[in-house]
Design a protein around this motif. Structure first.
Motif, PDB file in Angstrom:
ATOM      1  N   MET A 191      -5.810   0.738  -0.146  1.00  0.00           N
ATOM      2  CA  MET A 191      -6.789   0.753   0.930  1.00  0.00           C
ATOM      3  C   MET A 191      -6.103   0.383   2.228  1.00  0.00           C
ATOM      4  O   MET A 191      -5.520  -0.699   2.336  1.00  0.00           O
ATOM      5  N   GLU A 192      -6.163   1.280   3.184  1.00  0.00           N
ATOM      6  CA  GLU A 192      -5.590   1.022   4.505  1.00  0.00           C
ATOM      7  C   GLU A 192      -6.670   0.446   5.411  1.00  0.00           C
ATOM      8  O   GLU A 192      -7.777   1.000   5.491  1.00  0.00           O
ATOM      9  N   MET A 193      -6.363  -0.677   6.089  1.00  0.00           N
ATOM     10  CA  MET A 193      -7.357  -1.365   6.901  1.00  0.00           C
ATOM     11  C   MET A 193      -6.977  -1.347   8.375  1.00  0.00           C
ATOM     12  O   MET A 193      -5.781  -1.279   8.727  1.00  0.00           O
ATOM     13  N   ASP A 194      -7.990  -1.405   9.230  1.00  0.00           N
ATOM     14  CA  ASP A 194      -7.723  -1.490  10.668  1.00  0.00           C
ATOM     15  C   ASP A 194      -7.595  -2.957  11.088  1.00  0.00           C
ATOM     16  O   ASP A 194      -7.578  -3.865  10.241  1.00  0.00           O
ATOM     17  N   GLU A 195      -7.537  -3.183  12.381  1.00  0.00           N
ATOM     18  CA  GLU A 195      -7.328  -4.547  12.884  1.00  0.00           C
ATOM     19  C   GLU A 195      -8.520  -5.465  12.625  1.00  0.00           C
ATOM     20  O   GLU A 195      -8.392  -6.692  12.699  1.00  0.00           O
ATOM     21  N   ASN A 196      -9.667  -4.878  12.291  1.00  0.00           N
ATOM     22  CA  ASN A 196     -10.860  -5.671  11.977  1.00  0.00           C
ATOM     23  C   ASN A 196     -11.068  -5.814  10.467  1.00  0.00           C
ATOM     24  O   ASN A 196     -12.136  -6.243  10.031  1.00  0.00           O
ATOM     25  N   PHE A 197     -10.065  -5.456   9.696  1.00  0.00           N
ATOM     26  CA  PHE A 197     -10.106  -5.524   8.235  1.00  0.00           C
ATOM     27  C   PHE A 197     -11.219  -4.650   7.658  1.00  0.00           C
ATOM     28  O   PHE A 197     -11.858  -5.001   6.670  1.00  0.00           O
ATOM     29  N   LYS A 198     -11.406  -3.497   8.283  1.00  0.00           N
ATOM     30  CA  LYS A 198     -12.287  -2.476   7.744  1.00  0.00           C
ATOM     31  C   LYS A 198     -11.446  -1.352   7.156  1.00  0.00           C
ATOM     32  O   LYS A 198     -10.422  -0.970   7.723  1.00  0.00           O
ATOM     33  N   VAL A 199     -11.881  -0.820   6.034  1.00  0.00           N
ATOM     34  CA  VAL A 199     -11.128   0.233   5.356  1.00  0.00           C
ATOM     35  C   VAL A 199     -11.282   1.556   6.110  1.00  0.00           C
ATOM     36  O   VAL A 199     -12.398   1.962   6.452  1.00  0.00           O
ATOM     37  N   LYS A 201      -8.952   4.218   5.054  1.00  0.00           N
ATOM     38  CA  LYS A 201      -8.408   5.206   4.119  1.00  0.00           C
ATOM     39  C   LYS A 201      -8.297   4.563   2.745  1.00  0.00           C
ATOM     40  O   LYS A 201      -7.808   3.448   2.610  1.00  0.00           O
ATOM     41  N   ALA A 202      -8.781   5.262   1.720  1.00  0.00           N
ATOM     42  CA  ALA A 202      -8.698   4.754   0.352  1.00  0.00           C
ATOM     43  C   ALA A 202      -8.203   5.853  -0.575  1.00  0.00           C
ATOM     44  O   ALA A 202      -8.591   7.016  -0.439  1.00  0.00           O
TER      45      ALA A 202
END
Length: 236
Positions: A191-199, A201-202
């Protein structure tokens, strides 16, 4: 990852209560209750992770993501993912957007994609809708299909982990009678997350045949071949 500490209504799933959820639209019109599957999880898990550990937070993230995928109806209600960027791929297949998943009939059909010829498919995603798929699996697994994290290989921004899904076949599945036996499967995911720890890409890799083999042990009417093969290269 600090936001993945559960909620006051479910200790394993976040974003289910509080000010941020007062306008959430739930699929069945009410807040979902996971008490039954939580009991299955606690009785059958093989790992108990320390509170606040990366493993616990990843496990809560996965449970939260599944909860939102199956129970939240509006894009703005999703908190564990950036729904405007999210793509999901299964066994190396083409990445899918939320709209793509909706067109193919929801999460169950997304995870059970296959390239097998239609006449040998025990479960055929192209014939099932969101509602029929939900009915099939909730009938087959009346206590739910629990998930646990077995190992976390890397933390954010790209999380890699090994998972286990399991349940007891206490209801029929596509003409196959219930066995009452444990059915489980293993896989890995990133799971790739952004700077806000939202996914954003999975990717999931697992052998769907391991699941379906456990569901077709009982004699099924009109099924000449059991769907024991994988939709792609078996991962485990």
């Amino acid at each position: 990852m600090e936001q993945y500490k559960g909620s006051d209504v479910d200790k394993y799933r976040c974003f289910m209560s509080g000010e941020g959820e007062k306008n959430t639209t739930w699929k069945w019109g009410v807040l979902p209750n996971f008490d039954v599957v939580n009991k299955l999880f606690e009785e059958g898990r093989t790992k108990i992770w320390p509170p606040g550990s990366l493993e616990e937070q990843v496990q809560n993230l996965v449970k939260t993501w599944e909860m939102e995928l199956f129970h939240k109806m509006k894009p703005q209600d999703f908190k564990s993912v950036d729904i405007t960027k999210l793509t999901v791929s299964v066994n190396g297949r083409k990445p899918l957007t939320r709209e793509d998943v909706a067109k193919m009939g929801g999460g169950y059909n997304m995870f059970l994609q296959t390239s097998l010829p239609e006449h040998v498919r025990v479960y055929n995603p192209s014939e099932e809708t969101v509602d029929t798929a939900h009915k099939i699996f909730t009938t087959t697994f009346p206590r739910g299909f629990a998930v646990e994290i077995l190992q976390v290989y890397s933390g954010p921004p790209v999380i890699a982990y090994k998972f286990r899904h399991w349940g007891y076949m206490e209801g029929p599945f596509k003409g196959h009678p219930p066995t009452g036996e444990l059915v489980e499967m293993f896989g890995v995911s990133t799971m790739e997350m952004d700077e806000n720890f939202k996914v954003v890409k999975a990717e999931f890799f697992f052998d769907r045949g391991e699941l379906l083999a456990g569901l077709t042990k009982g004699a099924g009417a009109g099924d000449p071949i059991t769907d024991g093969g994988s939709s792609a290269c078996p991962f485990n």
